[in-house]
Design a protein around this motif. Structure first.
Motif, mmCIF file in Angstrom:
data_model
loop_
_atom_site.group_PDB
_atom_site.id
_atom_site.type_symbol
_atom_site.label_atom_id
_atom_site.label_comp_id
_atom_site.label_asym_id
_atom_site.label_seq_id
_atom_site.Cartn_x
_atom_site.Cartn_y
_atom_site.Cartn_z
ATOM 1 N N VAL A 279 -49.396 16.484 -14.017
ATOM 2 C CA VAL A 279 -50.543 15.570 -13.976
ATOM 3 C C VAL A 279 -50.971 15.322 -12.539
ATOM 4 N N SER A 280 -52.259 15.452 -12.305
ATOM 5 C CA SER A 280 -52.843 15.160 -10.994
ATOM 6 C C SER A 280 -54.242 14.614 -11.221
ATOM 7 N N GLN A 281 -54.880 14.131 -10.165
ATOM 8 C CA GLN A 281 -56.237 13.609 -10.303
ATOM 9 C C GLN A 281 -57.212 14.697 -10.744
ATOM 10 N N SER A 282 -57.041 15.902 -10.213
ATOM 11 C CA SER A 282 -57.933 16.997 -10.611
ATOM 12 C C SER A 282 -57.693 17.396 -12.067
ATOM 13 N N TYR A 283 -56.434 17.333 -12.506
ATOM 14 C CA TYR A 283 -56.127 17.670 -13.898
ATOM 15 C C TYR A 283 -56.732 16.636 -14.852
ATOM 16 N N ILE A 284 -56.640 15.381 -14.492
ATOM 17 C CA ILE A 284 -57.235 14.312 -15.303
ATOM 18 C C ILE A 284 -58.745 14.496 -15.381
#
Length: 329
Positions: A279-284
């Motif tokens: 999970v990362s900001q780009s994935y979200i």
């Protein structure tokens, strides 16, 4: 607009792969068109965003902390005691595992045997409900003296307790797609409030697709951990054979691609439950652009919880609401 770009990319990729394999523009066009028609005819639309938000964020604007298996560190997992402890400790919801006894009773249990969590032994699917009921579900728990004699609950008992305590429910279905779909169809008919307070999740896309076939109004999510076919949660290879490991690694790549580009659309899921390390900001953002929310598992330390609450702003599943505990993959 973004979903349209995804579809163009998907069909272009299929066309190129088939063209490389067959060297026939006619076959490539026919097979790509067949895939398009299949998705157009058989995919399910996502549940209304407003209802998905109501389920995933019962407290508007706040991240939900969901007790994994009811909070297996704080109380015997998948029991009524765990549900009550989770509520007492401030959980927004609980994640509960569905299995079936030999006589077809839906019960809460994570494993397909009773050995790890009870004082019994053997495959759960070969034991009648009356046999399961005689087992002590707290027998192997670190706090067993506090919960001695806790029983394996039915799905119905657990749902009634969650409704009483106003907890959101994440149903985790391990298999048995037809039996699970039938059980949930009857369950939601008896408790229509579940449409606005629960979500059905599974690692198996067939389970989710069958659920949407049975009742397209039920909110659903796919659960995923990249590289799960070839490695264990801590990264250790599952297989000693080099060839088998590489083969399963290839299967992992294909499965991951399918989850992110095909299966979510076919099933019309509203959430994607993913192992925390990915999970990362780009994935979200990737999923947000597709109308899908990310839920992370399993978040077991205070620092991790602060990060997911204050930085990433996504729901998370945890083994404990009260203290740090061991990693869980």
């Amino acid at each position: 607009m973004l979903q349209l770009e995804d579809e163009v990319t998907l069909y272009s990729l299929v066309f190129v792969l088939v063209l490389l394999g067959t060297r026939s523009p006619l076959w490539s066009t026919a097979l790509t068109a067949s895939l398009y028609l299949f998705l157009a005819m058989f995919r399910f639309p996502q549940v209304a965003t407003s209802r998905a938000r109501q389920v995933l964020h019962p407290v508007a604007g706040k991240v939900s902390a969901v007790a994994h298996r009811g909070g297996g560190h704080d109380a015997p997992e998948n029991t009524i005691a765990a549900i009550r402890e989770a509520s007492k400790n401030g959980a927004t919801g609980v994640e509960l595992d569905l299995e079936f006894s030999a006589d077809g009773i839906p019960v809460l249990m994570h494993d397909d045997t009773v050995d790890r969590t009870t004082n019994g032994s053997g495959p759960l699917g070969k034991m009648s409900f009356s046999e399961l009921r005689r087992l002590d579900a707290a027998a192997k728990h670190r706090l067993r003296s506090k919960f001695v004699g806790e029983k394996i609950p039915t799905l119905e008992e657990a749902v009634k307790e969650c409704i009483r305590l106003q907890l959101t429910i994440y149903f985790d279905v391990k298999g048995h797609p037809d039996e699970a779909a039938a059980a949930f169809k009857h369950l939601y008919k008896r408790h229509p409030g579940l449409y606005n307070s629960s979500i059905v999740c599974s690692f198996q896309p067939k389970v989710i697709y069958r659920m949407r076939q049975s009742d397209p109004e039920v909110l659903t999510a796919l659960t995923h951990r990249p590289w799960s076919l070839s490695t264990l949660g801590d990264g250790t290879p599952r297989f000693s054979s080099v060839w088998k490991h590489h083969w399963m690694t290839l299967m992992d790549i294909l499965l991951d691609w399918a989850h992110h580009h095909l299966l979510w659309k076919l099933c019309g899921v509203s959430a994607f439950v993913i192992q925390k390390n990915f999970v990362s900001q780009s994935y979200i953002q990737y999923w947000a652009q597709r109308g899908v929310e990310v839920v992370a598992w399993t978040i077991n330390t205070k620092l991790e919880k602060q990060y997911f609450e204050e930085v990433l702003h996504v729901n998370y599943i945890t083994d404990s609401l009260v203290e740090d505990c061991d990693p869980h993959y």
